[in-house]
Design a protein around this motif. Structure first.
Motif, PDB file in Angstrom:
ATOM      1  N   GLU A   1       0.834  -1.207   0.000  1.00 10.36           N
ATOM      2  CA  GLU A   1       0.000   0.000   0.000  1.00 10.36           C
ATOM      3  C   GLU A   1       0.867   1.256   0.000  1.00 10.36           C
ATOM      4  N   ASN A   2       1.916   1.254   0.817  1.00 13.34           N
ATOM      5  CA  ASN A   2       2.796   2.420   0.880  1.00 13.34           C
ATOM      6  C   ASN A   2       3.572   2.595  -0.416  1.00 13.34           C
ATOM      7  N   TRP A   3       4.012   1.486  -0.991  1.00 16.15           N
ATOM      8  CA  TRP A   3       4.723   1.524  -2.278  1.00 16.15           C
ATOM      9  C   TRP A   3       3.826   2.137  -3.349  1.00 16.15           C
ATOM     10  N   GLU A   4       2.585   1.666  -3.415  1.00 19.99           N
ATOM     11  CA  GLU A   4       1.648   2.162  -4.418  1.00 19.99           C
ATOM     12  C   GLU A   4       1.327   3.640  -4.198  1.00 19.99           C
ATOM     13  N   TYR A   5       1.261   4.047  -2.939  1.00 28.11           N
ATOM     14  CA  TYR A   5       0.963   5.457  -2.651  1.00 28.11           C
ATOM     15  C   TYR A   5       2.068   6.357  -3.204  1.00 28.11           C
ATOM     16  N   LEU A   6       3.320   5.950  -3.051  1.00 29.70           N
ATOM     17  CA  LEU A   6       4.429   6.737  -3.579  1.00 29.70           C
ATOM     18  C   LEU A   6       4.278   6.912  -5.089  1.00 29.70           C
ATOM     19  N   ARG A   7       3.799   5.882  -5.730  1.00 28.12           N
ATOM     20  CA  ARG A   7       3.597   5.954  -7.182  1.00 28.12           C
ATOM     21  C   ARG A   7       2.447   6.894  -7.538  1.00 28.12           C
ATOM     22  N   THR A   8       1.385   6.855  -6.719  1.00 26.53           N
ATOM     23  CA  THR A   8       0.211   7.672  -7.044  1.00 26.53           C
ATOM     24  C   THR A   8       0.450   9.170  -6.840  1.00 26.53           C
ATOM     25  N   ILE A   9       1.434   9.535  -6.019  1.00 28.84           N
ATOM     26  CA  ILE A   9       1.689  10.971  -5.811  1.00 28.84           C
ATOM     27  C   ILE A   9       2.661  11.529  -6.858  1.00 28.84           C
ATOM     28  N   GLY A  10       3.061  10.678  -7.791  1.00 28.04           N
ATOM     29  CA  GLY A  10       3.858  11.174  -8.913  1.00 28.04           C
ATOM     30  C   GLY A  10       5.307  10.748  -8.940  1.00 28.04           C
ATOM     31  N   ILE A  11       5.702   9.895  -8.002  1.00 26.80           N
ATOM     32  CA  ILE A  11       7.073   9.394  -8.020  1.00 26.80           C
ATOM     33  C   ILE A  11       7.174   8.271  -9.040  1.00 26.80           C
ATOM     34  N   GLN A  12       8.123   8.367  -9.941  1.00 24.48           N
ATOM     35  CA  GLN A  12       8.271   7.370 -10.996  1.00 24.48           C
ATOM     36  C   GLN A  12       8.611   6.007 -10.392  1.00 24.48           C
ATOM     37  N   GLU A  13       8.038   4.983 -10.971  1.00 25.35           N
ATOM     38  CA  GLU A  13       8.231   3.615 -10.481  1.00 25.35           C
ATOM     39  C   GLU A  13       9.718   3.257 -10.375  1.00 25.35           C
ATOM     40  N   ARG A  14      10.496   3.710 -11.345  1.00 23.60           N
ATOM     41  CA  ARG A  14      11.915   3.351 -11.354  1.00 23.60           C
ATOM     42  C   ARG A  14      12.693   4.011 -10.214  1.00 23.60           C
ATOM     43  N   LYS A  15      12.128   5.072  -9.620  1.00 24.20           N
ATOM     44  CA  LYS A  15      12.821   5.760  -8.538  1.00 24.20           C
ATOM     45  C   LYS A  15      12.451   5.223  -7.154  1.00 24.20           C
ATOM     46  N   ILE A  16      11.339   4.499  -7.070  1.00 21.68           N
ATOM     47  CA  ILE A  16      10.879   4.017  -5.769  1.00 21.68           C
ATOM     48  C   ILE A  16      11.872   3.056  -5.116  1.00 21.68           C
TER      49      ILE A  16
END
Length: 332
Positions: A46-61
């Motif tokens: 859930e936290n991983w997906e949230y980072l993606r939804t706020i605009g952080i690129q998947e490759r940077k997570i």
């Protein structure tokens, strides 16, 4: 690879493997945050997906998580979301918040009430406008991790000791160079200011340099400033002249000797046929590009057999330069 004997530990191991982490990276993550061994996979996802939804690129997570694994263990709605929402009120552009998180992911692990709000109040008391406070924090998000009492106030006191304690000058220094708040007063800022005094800068000179180019105070004097000072001495400048150059163009002490200072001095003397001390009246000579500005304008003036000071040659934009010397047709 052994992470934990628990089901959660094994589950989290596969969580990371599914996202491309190798065994060494996973081991490092668990070593940094042992809490992850007992974290439910659903929370981490859930936290991983949230980072993606706020605009952080998947490759940077992955990089963000590697820097601060604790992010996956935090309560999303009680910790992460409130901080992100608060940071969004500080930013003026959508990417500013995600950029700050990518630079310093630990910002999400701090409390809005206990850390961010006091930090905002601290900067506001220094006279920094509200809109600029957000910019300062988002440019240097690591600020939230510093102690106001033992770290930030010490730097403010140091800047005040330079005579910057009036008219909101300290706030202006911080706005211009937010990273100054991360340096040690005793190991970096004070020794560098003492070096600048030692080469002849007066109190007013030092204040002017700190206001115009505060980044110079963060440089190691012995490693970064002394070599440039020695080079200027070899070029024939005396201490009062070097002081004038530093006040007029502070970056002269941190510019590359080989790639910036030396080629410009050589061009000034060998090609332009000028005296080296002419730059004392126009220290910003060292700011201009060698090929795009110095060489091109010297060529235009030489074609017309025109003489002028360095400031007349370089201070104007191209249109005004052409008009001043009647070069409109020649430069077209």
């Amino acid at each position: 690879m052994e992470i934990s004997g628990t089901h959660n530990g094994s589950s989290m191991m596969w969580f990371f493997k599914d996202r491309g982490f190798d065994d060494n990276s996973i081991h490092g993550i668990f070593r940094k945050c042992k809490r992850l061994e007992s974290v439910q996979k659903e929370r981490a996802k859930e936290n991983w997906e949230y980072l993606r939804t706020i605009g952080i690129q998947e490759r940077k997570i992955p990089s963000i998580v590697s820097k601060c694994p604790k992010i996956l263990a935090l309560d999303l709605n009680e910790k992460i979301v409130p901080m992100v929402e608060c940071l969004r009120t500080l930013g003026t552009k959508p990417h500013e918040v995600t950029s700050a998180i990518a630079k310093f992911p630990h910002i999400l692990s701090h409390s809005v009430e206990e850390k961010l709000c006091p930090l905002l109040a601290f900067f506001q008391a220094l006279g920094i406008p509200e809109k600029q406070i957000g910019k300062v924090i988002l440019i240097n998000p690591r600020l939230i991790s510093y102690s106001i009492e033992t770290k930030l106030k010490e730097i403010v006191d140091f800047l005040a000791s330079l005579g910057l304690d009036k008219d909101g000058m300290i706030g202006k220094v911080i706005m211009k160079f937010p990273f100054i708040m991360g340096y040690s007063v005793n190991k970096r800022l004070r020794p560098t200011s003492e070096f600048l005094r030692s080469i002849g800068l007066s109190e007013l000179d030092l204040q002017a340099v700190a206001m115009n180019f505060p980044a110079i105070l963060s440089r190691d004097a012995k490693k970064a400033l002394v070599p440039n000072y020695d080079f200027l001495k070899k070029c024939g400048f005396q201490d009062p002249q070097i002081s004038a150059l530093v006040v007029g163009f502070p970056p002269i002490l941190i510019k590359s000797i080989q790639n910036s200072l030396e080629p410009r001095i050589r061009f000034l003397v060998d090609v332009m046929g000028r005296q080296v001390d002419e730059v004392i009246d126009y220290p910003c000579f060292f700011r201009h590009g060698l090929k795009r500005r110095l060489e091109s304008r010297h060529k235009l003036l030489k074609q017309r057999n025109l003489d002028c000071s360095l400031s007349e040659m370089l201070a104007y934009n191209q249109k005004k330069f052409n008009m001043k010397f009647g070069l409109l047709k020649l430069s077209n």
